[in-house]
Design a protein around this motif. Sequence first.
Motif, mmCIF file in Angstrom:
data_model
loop_
_atom_site.group_PDB
_atom_site.id
_atom_site.type_symbol
_atom_site.label_atom_id
_atom_site.label_comp_id
_atom_site.label_asym_id
_atom_site.label_seq_id
_atom_site.Cartn_x
_atom_site.Cartn_y
_atom_site.Cartn_z
ATOM 1 N N TYR A 41 -2.162 50.226 14.440
ATOM 2 C CA TYR A 41 -2.984 50.767 14.928
ATOM 3 C C TYR A 41 -2.761 52.014 15.787
ATOM 4 C CZ TYR A 41 -5.412 46.105 13.189
ATOM 5 O OH TYR A 41 -6.247 45.534 12.572
ATOM 6 N N GLY A 42 -1.963 51.890 16.701
ATOM 7 C CA GLY A 42 -1.152 53.530 17.217
ATOM 8 C C GLY A 42 -1.431 54.369 16.654
ATOM 9 N N LEU A 43 -0.758 54.132 15.391
ATOM 10 C CA LEU A 43 -0.602 55.306 14.614
ATOM 11 C C LEU A 43 -2.106 55.762 14.470
ATOM 12 C CD1 LEU A 43 1.563 57.452 13.310
ATOM 13 C CD2 LEU A 43 1.054 55.905 11.335
ATOM 14 N N LEU A 44 -3.123 55.499 13.899
ATOM 15 C CA LEU A 44 -4.110 55.019 13.659
ATOM 16 C C LEU A 44 -4.869 56.155 14.630
ATOM 17 C CD1 LEU A 44 -5.702 55.770 10.870
ATOM 18 C CD2 LEU A 44 -6.761 52.893 11.704
ATOM 19 N N ALA A 45 -4.558 55.180 16.047
ATOM 20 C CA ALA A 45 -5.496 55.543 16.554
ATOM 21 C C ALA A 45 -4.955 57.516 17.172
ATOM 22 C CB ALA A 45 -5.081 54.999 18.044
ATOM 23 N N ARG A 46 -3.900 57.449 16.532
ATOM 24 C CA ARG A 46 -3.348 59.153 16.662
ATOM 25 C C ARG A 46 -3.594 60.107 16.033
ATOM 26 N NH1 ARG A 46 -2.318 63.144 17.180
ATOM 27 N NH2 ARG A 46 -0.185 64.582 18.008
ATOM 28 N N VAL A 47 -3.650 59.620 15.112
ATOM 29 C CA VAL A 47 -3.438 60.426 14.056
ATOM 30 C C VAL A 47 -5.394 60.878 14.316
ATOM 31 C CG1 VAL A 47 -1.620 59.919 12.328
ATOM 32 C CG2 VAL A 47 -4.126 59.450 12.170
ATOM 33 N N THR A 48 -6.416 60.147 14.730
ATOM 34 C CA THR A 48 -8.102 60.779 14.940
ATOM 35 C C THR A 48 -7.790 61.647 15.849
ATOM 36 O OG1 THR A 48 -7.664 58.652 16.548
ATOM 37 C CG2 THR A 48 -7.821 58.073 14.501
ATOM 38 N N GLU A 49 -6.977 62.058 16.609
ATOM 39 C CA GLU A 49 -6.316 63.266 17.627
ATOM 40 C C GLU A 49 -6.864 64.263 16.558
ATOM 41 O OE1 GLU A 49 -3.823 62.837 20.158
ATOM 42 O OE2 GLU A 49 -4.928 60.867 21.353
ATOM 43 N N GLY A 50 -6.053 64.751 15.506
ATOM 44 C CA GLY A 50 -6.194 65.709 14.689
ATOM 45 C C GLY A 50 -4.925 65.632 13.579
ATOM 46 N N PRO A 51 -4.627 66.702 12.872
ATOM 47 C CA PRO A 51 -3.271 66.342 12.000
ATOM 48 C C PRO A 51 -2.193 66.839 12.954
ATOM 49 C CG PRO A 51 -4.690 68.224 11.226
ATOM 50 C CD PRO A 51 -5.950 68.062 12.571
ATOM 51 N N ALA A 52 -1.457 66.001 12.484
ATOM 52 C CA ALA A 52 0.002 66.191 13.611
ATOM 53 C C ALA A 52 0.978 66.411 11.936
ATOM 54 C CB ALA A 52 0.680 64.977 13.884
ATOM 55 N N ARG A 53 2.499 66.859 12.310
ATOM 56 C CA ARG A 53 3.787 66.760 11.421
ATOM 57 C C ARG A 53 4.251 65.003 11.826
ATOM 58 N NH1 ARG A 53 6.225 70.835 9.783
ATOM 59 N NH2 ARG A 53 5.121 73.157 10.198
ATOM 60 N N LEU A 54 4.816 64.526 11.182
ATOM 61 C CA LEU A 54 5.017 63.160 11.082
ATOM 62 C C LEU A 54 6.242 62.874 12.149
ATOM 63 C CD1 LEU A 54 6.244 62.299 7.554
ATOM 64 C CD2 LEU A 54 4.393 61.102 8.714
ATOM 65 N N SER A 55 7.243 64.248 11.830
ATOM 66 C CA SER A 55 8.163 63.936 13.930
ATOM 67 C C SER A 55 7.705 63.925 15.048
ATOM 68 C CB SER A 55 8.947 65.368 13.280
ATOM 69 O OG SER A 55 8.489 67.170 13.565
ATOM 70 N N ALA A 56 5.924 64.677 14.995
ATOM 71 C CA ALA A 56 5.220 64.622 16.412
ATOM 72 C C ALA A 56 4.863 63.642 16.372
ATOM 73 C CB ALA A 56 4.112 66.077 16.347
ATOM 74 N N LEU A 57 4.067 62.978 15.246
ATOM 75 C CA LEU A 57 4.349 61.224 15.081
ATOM 76 C C LEU A 57 5.095 60.818 16.207
ATOM 77 C CD1 LEU A 57 2.029 61.400 12.361
ATOM 78 C CD2 LEU A 57 0.710 61.580 14.713
ATOM 79 N N ASP A 64 11.513 56.440 15.314
ATOM 80 C CA ASP A 64 12.089 57.606 14.431
ATOM 81 C C ASP A 64 11.310 57.017 13.351
ATOM 82 O OD1 ASP A 64 12.463 55.358 12.433
ATOM 83 O OD2 ASP A 64 13.359 54.388 13.294
ATOM 84 N N LEU A 65 11.366 58.786 12.802
ATOM 85 C CA LEU A 65 10.839 59.595 11.988
ATOM 86 C C LEU A 65 10.646 58.508 10.213
ATOM 87 C CD1 LEU A 65 9.225 61.971 10.962
ATOM 88 C CD2 LEU A 65 11.443 62.508 9.587
ATOM 89 N N SER A 66 11.347 57.227 9.884
ATOM 90 C CA SER A 66 11.649 56.791 8.320
ATOM 91 C C SER A 66 9.807 55.745 8.647
ATOM 92 C CB SER A 66 12.574 56.023 8.414
ATOM 93 O OG SER A 66 13.066 55.020 9.270
ATOM 94 N N THR A 67 10.115 55.074 10.414
ATOM 95 C CA THR A 67 8.956 54.357 10.451
ATOM 96 C C THR A 67 7.481 54.777 10.474
ATOM 97 O OG1 THR A 67 10.324 53.276 11.971
ATOM 98 C CG2 THR A 67 8.310 53.232 12.080
#
Length: 89
Positions: A41-57, A64-67
């Motif tokens: 849910y936190g990730l989904l809320a974050r990506v609604t702000e626009g495109p982002a690199r996995l490292s930025a997310l 960590d990146l693998s998560t």
Amino acid sequence: MTDSDLIAIGWQLGLFLRRAERFRHGIPFEADGRPLERASYGLLARVTEGPARLSALAADLSVDLSTVSRQVATLESTGLVRRTVDPTD
């Protein structure tokens, strides 16, 4: 912490709660029909702000990146997000 910081935190918390309530009523399921993990849910809320690199997310969510990669793959399998190529790469 300033008053504007507190207002911004309150606004973000309200946004999160509205989105969480909306999702609780039916949208988020993995491809196999299981409910999404709470962390998604936190990730989904974050990506609604626009495109982002996995490292930025990963940095934004303090994981960590693998998560993040695993969570994005789950969201992608549900059709809630899609990956795109960064034109600057």
